[in-house]
Motif scaffolding. Sequence first.
Motif, PDB file in Angstrom:
ATOM      1  N   LEU A 146      67.039  34.289  20.240  1.00 10.75           N
ATOM      2  CA  LEU A 146      66.211  33.432  20.875  1.00 10.75           C
ATOM      3  C   LEU A 146      64.867  33.814  21.399  1.00 10.75           C
ATOM      4  N   LEU A 147      64.037  32.862  21.771  1.00 15.16           N
ATOM      5  CA  LEU A 147      62.581  33.471  22.071  1.00 15.16           C
ATOM      6  C   LEU A 147      62.914  33.882  23.501  1.00 15.16           C
ATOM      7  N   PRO A 148      62.050  35.065  23.905  1.00 15.27           N
ATOM      8  CA  PRO A 148      62.106  35.443  25.344  1.00 15.27           C
ATOM      9  C   PRO A 148      62.177  34.199  26.372  1.00 15.27           C
ATOM     10  N   VAL A 149      61.248  33.373  25.987  1.00 13.82           N
ATOM     11  CA  VAL A 149      60.985  32.469  27.091  1.00 13.82           C
ATOM     12  C   VAL A 149      62.092  31.556  27.359  1.00 13.82           C
ATOM     13  N   ILE A 150      62.769  31.080  26.152  1.00 15.50           N
ATOM     14  CA  ILE A 150      64.108  30.429  26.346  1.00 15.50           C
ATOM     15  C   ILE A 150      65.130  31.423  26.936  1.00 15.50           C
ATOM     16  N   ARG A 194      60.551  39.851  18.403  1.00 13.86           N
ATOM     17  CA  ARG A 194      60.862  41.145  18.514  1.00 13.86           C
ATOM     18  C   ARG A 194      60.422  41.830  17.502  1.00 13.86           C
ATOM     19  N   GLN A 195      60.489  41.733  16.187  1.00 14.45           N
ATOM     20  CA  GLN A 195      59.829  42.459  14.902  1.00 14.45           C
ATOM     21  C   GLN A 195      58.675  42.479  15.220  1.00 14.45           C
ATOM     22  N   MET A 196      57.691  41.218  15.422  1.00 13.44           N
ATOM     23  CA  MET A 196      56.433  41.702  15.375  1.00 13.44           C
ATOM     24  C   MET A 196      56.013  42.451  16.471  1.00 13.44           C
ATOM     25  N   ARG A 197      56.739  42.500  17.678  1.00 10.67           N
ATOM     26  CA  ARG A 197      56.255  43.333  18.701  1.00 10.67           C
ATOM     27  C   ARG A 197      56.721  44.885  18.493  1.00 10.67           C
ATOM     28  N   GLN A 198      57.578  45.019  17.136  1.00 11.70           N
ATOM     29  CA  GLN A 198      57.982  46.427  16.769  1.00 11.70           C
ATOM     30  C   GLN A 198      56.867  46.830  16.013  1.00 11.70           C
ATOM     31  N   VAL A 199      56.358  45.747  15.350  1.00 12.05           N
ATOM     32  CA  VAL A 199      55.090  46.232  14.176  1.00 12.05           C
ATOM     33  C   VAL A 199      53.938  46.770  15.255  1.00 12.05           C
ATOM     34  N   ALA A 200      53.850  45.849  16.388  1.00 14.60           N
ATOM     35  CA  ALA A 200      52.612  46.050  17.112  1.00 14.60           C
ATOM     36  C   ALA A 200      52.663  47.432  17.891  1.00 14.60           C
ATOM     37  N   ASP A 201      53.795  47.895  18.156  1.00 17.99           N
ATOM     38  CA  ASP A 201      54.099  48.979  18.944  1.00 17.99           C
ATOM     39  C   ASP A 201      53.968  50.189  18.063  1.00 17.99           C
ATOM     40  N   LEU A 202      54.344  50.047  16.817  1.00 15.03           N
ATOM     41  CA  LEU A 202      54.040  51.295  15.795  1.00 15.03           C
ATOM     42  C   LEU A 202      52.297  51.460  15.517  1.00 15.03           C
ATOM     43  N   ALA A 203      51.699  50.347  15.588  1.00  9.47           N
ATOM     44  CA  ALA A 203      50.407  50.024  15.280  1.00  9.47           C
ATOM     45  C   ALA A 203      49.454  50.649  16.498  1.00  9.47           C
ATOM     46  N   GLY A 204      50.244  50.593  17.609  1.00  4.58           N
ATOM     47  CA  GLY A 204      49.538  50.907  18.753  1.00  4.58           C
ATOM     48  C   GLY A 204      49.639  52.721  18.890  1.00  4.58           C
ATOM     49  N   ARG A 223      49.355  37.037  19.739  1.00  8.70           N
ATOM     50  CA  ARG A 223      48.960  35.572  20.171  1.00  8.70           C
ATOM     51  C   ARG A 223      50.104  34.504  20.405  1.00  8.70           C
ATOM     52  N   GLY A 224      50.048  33.641  20.944  1.00  8.51           N
ATOM     53  CA  GLY A 224      51.094  32.540  21.138  1.00  8.51           C
ATOM     54  C   GLY A 224      52.648  33.137  21.614  1.00  8.51           C
ATOM     55  N   VAL A 225      53.557  32.752  20.913  1.00  5.25           N
ATOM     56  CA  VAL A 225      54.798  33.216  21.677  1.00  5.25           C
ATOM     57  C   VAL A 225      55.102  34.912  21.529  1.00  5.25           C
ATOM     58  N   VAL A 226      54.306  35.706  20.737  1.00  3.60           N
ATOM     59  CA  VAL A 226      54.330  36.943  20.628  1.00  3.60           C
ATOM     60  C   VAL A 226      53.672  37.542  21.741  1.00  3.60           C
TER      61      VAL A 226
END
Length: 916
Positions: free
Chosen positions: A364-368, A873-883, A907-910
């Motif tokens: 589920l999306l974190p907001v949900i 969650r997966q996009m945030r993992q990609v973002a975390d590695l990029a950071g 952006r958006g839900v991410v």
Amino acid sequence: MDSALERFASGYSFGLDDYQTEACRHLDDGAGVLVAAPTGAGKTVVGEYATFLALESGRKCFYTTPIKALSNQKYHDLVDRYGPDEVGLLTGDVSVNSEAPLVVMTTEVLRNMIYAGSRTLEGLGWVVMDEVHYLADRFRGPVWEEVILGLADSVRLVCLSATVSNAEEFGEWLDEVRGDIRVVVSERRPVPLTQHVALSKRIVDLFAPDRPGTVNPDLLQVARQEARAHRDDRRRPRGRNGKGRRSVSYGSGRFGGASSQRLESSDRGAPRNSPSRAQVVRALRRSKLLPAIIFVFSRQGCDAAVSQLMSSDLVLTSESEARRLREIAERHGAALTGAERRALGWDRFVSAFERGVAAHHAGLLPVIKAVVEEGFVTGLLKVVVATETLALGINMPARTVVIERLVKYNGQSHADITPGEYTQLTGRAGRRGIDVEGHAVVCWQPGMDPRAVAGLASRRTYPLNSAFTPTYNMAVNLVATVGRERATRVLEHSFAQFQIDRRNGPAGARRNENEKAIADYLKAASCDLGDFTEYASMREKVSRLEAEQARLRRGSRDDEVLDSLSVLDPGDVIAVPSGPHAGWAVIVDPGTRGRHGDRPSPLAMVADRRVVRLGEHDLDAPVHKAAGVRIPPHFHPRDAAARKTLGKAFDQATARLDAPPSRPPKPRVDAELTEQITRLRAELRSHPCHSCPDRETHARFAERAMALRRETDAAAAKARRRSDSISDRFDRICLVLESLGYLEPGGHRVSGAGRVLSRIYSELDLVTAEAVAEGVLDRLDPAQLAAVLSTLVFESRPADRRRPAWMPDPICEETVSRLRAVRARVGRLERDHRLERPRDLDIGFAETAYQWASGAALDTVLAEGSSAGDFVRQMRQVADLAGQIAGAGVDEELARTCRRMLGAIQRGVVSMSEEE
């Protein structure tokens, strides 16, 4: 009020339990403490006392949790108690008031601060480690031990754990490495738990009401009737003449899927014992056992359960409750656009939510999830259908916990849940200060044995075992902060090593028993003609040489085959060495998406245009790329037009090639080995013992003595290896790092490349660092970088690995090909140093990451098959590695691309925080 504990306790509306008071007094004494108590027993009160002492003394307290959702919840709890000026929050992607005297953070953040020598650690007096039993987690557990071993000696630990059966052992280790850690164990639930079974439309007590501990005889009678009906049914004739039919159905059942079995009698008057979900909820409502959490061990099962409940006429809320639930949903979802709501099925979710039903799982999306959690905590939401991850997550107690099945998929097979898992799940039942008792309900399934359920409910075994193992990132950080020799000593004090040493304790007694048995066997083998130990040794040597000869004839080349398969890319033309598909083939999907130890199984088009999965019988020798063709975009094996297009390119490529090379010859058996076996056999025949009339009896005793000697020596060697296993693995890791230049010659100082590696916290940390060093990630645009980085952090679930996956463009394909070559080279080096090979790259999320970083809308990326929660969650993992890469001191152009990529995907839900 004079004492700090009295002042602290006055802030609660309830009196402290004895175990809470005991633990707090240990903190008053200046000691650390390990508190092990059931879920919902109020362990966090002890952690909150540490925060109180910190504010009173002018020192800092860090409150650590394993997941961001728990950190957010605890942050808000402490803000409500002390105010926003006194409390901070650090979760990797969120930083609020980080220099406050009280800071809530994930454990990974604290680990990174320790390695970086952060100034925020100055003045730190206490660290609360909530859910410390997470150190048993295979992937995240080592972080807890890194923190425990890395904190300054002056810091006092407050460790809060679920009830574990070896709390004293864990506490003894903590006391050894931290000094003066006291153990407080409470097995008493603050709200007693009553066990039930959902049987048809009823909720039945598991135990007899008038005889505690005795299984309800009514349930035993139902089990006997079922067994009798099943036996009688098996005796009935079956066939087309209509004289009989099966009475047990193992089809979809009312709970959906093959795992949902329900007994149905051929006698229409007999009861149906397995309840439907609607029947369970109605029975709970009649018995005033709502709100409830229903545990279903799959995400799809949770969503299906909500849909099934909504297809009935169930409405569990009043008009005023429904209105308040809608207000909660709209407040949290205010930031969602209309398009995002449509993509998420927001209206369907809110409709079920208003009726008092919702799902809760990682998809589920974190907001949900935030909406569901608030609705449930306020008591408005009546039923939450959840996966078992809820049992390890935030504070969401219920009056009742329902467990649909006592079997779950453990990642490899379906297995019975353990007593520890049962305890963890049912720990959510019973709200302190609201419920007089909690309730655990198990749904009846065909073949269920109520006595087995009673045994599961009565046991409280939940051993805590360390998952600690050194990693490359850990190695360079330890060498950089404490030096090579001290790093080895630190690792030797890990809980993993502590448990290894404990297990080796009884080995001495077994060794003494074996030595006595060996002496008895040798006495029985004694012979006047000669030494039977020597004779048996010669026979054994012949057998060993013959086995070696057979092994050489087989010519095993598994490592070479694996290395050759791991670097294949879509479009590579190879020669299949054997099997029914021998000849030229073009790779459609390399089949390398999996975990450690998985053998790649490429999907390939062969000469007759069929697309087949190549197995071990086809790939028993290394393969090599002979040519390359372009795979049509979104190629699907069942698409005849796509196969025709690929086949034409395949024919053109192979027309320019010679005939496929013949299969490599098997290795020739060593002539010296054959000669040695022949010579030994002649010596055996001439040995004095060969003519003994009791030769086989004597030889048998001598062989037993020798076998037991080998077993004893092997056990001793294994004990030595285990006792040295942590430091030995660290040494081998350092040798790899030294050979690649991450440690300077001698392995005692970290190089510039090593400092880059020290900032990369990833399962494929060394592969990532090597890719950075070799320029593999250079000259990519932000979307391409997102796609490539996703292959380093994403890991598809087994069910998803059957779907072909592609890189989004030729540049990404070429980059991943280079990345695979890096991974293969690192794997060969690890093999040489007896380390586990790194897992394969997984391209299953690459196209989705590329689309999102290119600006695609949410409905477009979710159309690829990801759930909203997984996608975020997966996009945030990609973002975390990029950071991590951007902040690791890499080339400025690469760092700039990483930052541009972060801007494109956040952006958006991410971009919505976990707490929204």
